[in-house]
Design a protein around this motif. Structure first.
Motif, mmCIF file in Angstrom:
data_model
loop_
_atom_site.group_PDB
_atom_site.id
_atom_site.type_symbol
_atom_site.label_atom_id
_atom_site.label_comp_id
_atom_site.label_asym_id
_atom_site.label_seq_id
_atom_site.Cartn_x
_atom_site.Cartn_y
_atom_site.Cartn_z
ATOM 1 N N ILE A 148 69.770 50.422 87.591
ATOM 2 C CA ILE A 148 70.130 49.267 86.763
ATOM 3 C C ILE A 148 71.386 49.640 85.989
ATOM 4 C CG2 ILE A 148 69.415 47.610 85.015
ATOM 5 C CD1 ILE A 148 66.525 48.435 85.509
ATOM 6 N N ASP A 149 72.455 48.892 86.206
ATOM 7 C CA ASP A 149 73.701 49.137 85.476
ATOM 8 C C ASP A 149 73.539 48.717 84.015
ATOM 9 O OD1 ASP A 149 75.021 50.012 87.778
ATOM 10 O OD2 ASP A 149 75.679 47.978 88.292
ATOM 11 N N GLU A 150 74.382 49.277 83.158
ATOM 12 C CA GLU A 150 74.389 48.839 81.762
ATOM 13 C C GLU A 150 74.756 47.365 81.698
ATOM 14 O OE1 GLU A 150 76.885 51.435 79.488
ATOM 15 O OE2 GLU A 150 75.471 53.098 79.629
ATOM 16 N N GLU A 151 74.123 46.652 80.771
ATOM 17 C CA GLU A 151 74.270 45.202 80.607
ATOM 18 C C GLU A 151 74.011 44.467 81.912
ATOM 19 O OE1 GLU A 151 76.482 43.574 76.958
ATOM 20 O OE2 GLU A 151 78.000 44.457 78.259
ATOM 21 N N ASP A 152 72.858 44.800 82.519
ATOM 22 C CA ASP A 152 72.471 44.142 83.759
ATOM 23 C C ASP A 152 70.964 43.953 83.783
ATOM 24 O OD1 ASP A 152 72.934 42.869 86.153
ATOM 25 O OD2 ASP A 152 73.504 44.668 87.249
ATOM 26 N N VAL A 153 70.503 43.265 84.804
ATOM 27 C CA VAL A 153 69.085 42.933 84.959
ATOM 28 C C VAL A 153 68.723 43.029 86.435
ATOM 29 C CG1 VAL A 153 69.626 40.450 85.124
ATOM 30 C CG2 VAL A 153 67.301 41.169 84.501
ATOM 31 N N ILE A 154 67.476 43.420 86.708
ATOM 32 C CA ILE A 154 66.968 43.382 88.075
ATOM 33 C C ILE A 154 65.642 42.620 88.088
ATOM 34 C CG2 ILE A 154 68.077 45.546 88.776
ATOM 35 C CD1 ILE A 154 65.188 46.794 88.683
ATOM 36 N N ARG A 155 65.321 42.094 89.236
ATOM 37 C CA ARG A 155 64.034 41.434 89.443
ATOM 38 C C ARG A 155 63.042 42.487 89.929
ATOM 39 N NH1 ARG A 155 62.989 36.466 93.708
ATOM 40 N NH2 ARG A 155 60.719 36.699 93.790
ATOM 41 N N PHE A 156 61.808 42.385 89.416
ATOM 42 C CA PHE A 156 60.746 43.277 89.856
ATOM 43 C C PHE A 156 59.482 42.447 90.040
ATOM 44 C CE2 PHE A 156 57.143 46.128 88.877
ATOM 45 C CZ PHE A 156 57.295 47.015 89.924
ATOM 46 N N ASP A 157 58.940 42.479 91.245
ATOM 47 C CA ASP A 157 57.718 41.739 91.548
ATOM 48 C C ASP A 157 56.553 42.714 91.654
ATOM 49 O OD1 ASP A 157 58.977 39.186 91.767
ATOM 50 O OD2 ASP A 157 59.725 39.774 93.732
ATOM 51 N N HIS A 158 55.446 42.348 91.014
ATOM 52 C CA HIS A 158 54.238 43.161 91.089
ATOM 53 C C HIS A 158 53.045 42.223 91.168
ATOM 54 C CE1 HIS A 158 51.440 46.424 90.502
ATOM 55 N NE2 HIS A 158 50.900 45.768 89.476
ATOM 56 N N GLN A 159 52.257 42.404 92.206
ATOM 57 C CA GLN A 159 51.151 41.503 92.493
ATOM 58 C C GLN A 159 51.707 40.083 92.550
ATOM 59 O OE1 GLN A 159 48.066 42.707 89.715
ATOM 60 N NE2 GLN A 159 47.631 44.523 90.946
ATOM 61 N N GLN A 160 51.187 39.149 91.781
ATOM 62 C CA GLN A 160 51.701 37.770 91.842
ATOM 63 C C GLN A 160 52.618 37.428 90.671
ATOM 64 O OE1 GLN A 160 48.135 38.222 92.490
ATOM 65 N NE2 GLN A 160 48.781 38.343 94.606
ATOM 66 N N HIS A 161 53.227 38.444 90.074
ATOM 67 C CA HIS A 161 54.044 38.193 88.888
ATOM 68 C C HIS A 161 55.471 38.713 89.094
ATOM 69 C CE1 HIS A 161 53.997 37.053 84.622
ATOM 70 N NE2 HIS A 161 54.969 37.941 84.510
ATOM 71 N N THR A 162 56.430 37.976 88.548
ATOM 72 C CA THR A 162 57.834 38.384 88.595
ATOM 73 C C THR A 162 58.296 38.764 87.191
ATOM 74 O OG1 THR A 162 58.316 36.949 90.465
ATOM 75 C CG2 THR A 162 60.187 37.616 89.133
ATOM 76 N N TYR A 163 58.963 39.911 87.110
ATOM 77 C CA TYR A 163 59.490 40.427 85.846
ATOM 78 C C TYR A 163 61.009 40.542 85.945
ATOM 79 C CZ TYR A 163 54.646 41.938 85.403
ATOM 80 O OH TYR A 163 53.280 41.969 85.358
ATOM 81 N N ALA A 164 61.660 40.543 84.801
ATOM 82 C CA ALA A 164 63.082 40.866 84.706
ATOM 83 C C ALA A 164 63.175 42.132 83.864
ATOM 84 C CB ALA A 164 63.855 39.727 84.060
ATOM 85 N N VAL A 165 63.859 43.146 84.392
ATOM 86 C CA VAL A 165 63.995 44.428 83.692
ATOM 87 C C VAL A 165 65.475 44.620 83.384
ATOM 88 C CG1 VAL A 165 63.555 46.908 83.779
ATOM 89 C CG2 VAL A 165 61.974 45.318 84.911
#
Length: 106
Positions: free
Chosen positions: A14-31
């Motif tokens: 993850i670059d500085e000042e950036d976001v990635i999508r992360f999916d786990h089970q049936q949920h989506t997160y933004a990190v």
């Protein structure tokens, strides 16, 4: 709170000042990684129209939704004005051995 810690990625993915999508089970997160290399996590979809936030713009602790430009403070989840009015849920994040870990309630 009894969080389960899930491995998301390596710190350098993850670059500085950036976001990635992360999916786990049936949920989506933004990190997120801030400009000073702190890590944060929120629900991965905008509270306005459920658009993936990982496609948005990150700047100065704010994520901007790519569809209608709704903005949130990703540190607190606070909605920062129309069209968003519902805050994002936030999640604990920690770094161990160069890995970003996300705390979720099982």
């Amino acid at each position: 709170m009894n969080d389960q810690w899930i491995d998301v990625c390596a710190v350098d993915e993850i670059d500085e000042e950036d976001v990635i999508r992360f999916d786990h089970q049936q949920h989506t997160y933004a990190v997120y990684r801030s400009a000073d290399s702190e890590f944060f996590a929120t629900d991965g979809r905008c509270t306005h129209e459920a658009i993936h936030l990982a496609d948005g713009l990150v700047m100065d602790h704010v994520i901007e939704c790519p569809k209608h430009n709704g903005r949130f403070d990703y540190r607190t989840g606070k909605a920062l004005g129309a069209p968003v009015c519902v805050n994002l849920k936030t999640y604990p994040v920690r770094v161990e051995a160069g890995r970003v870990l996300l705390g979720v309630n099982p």
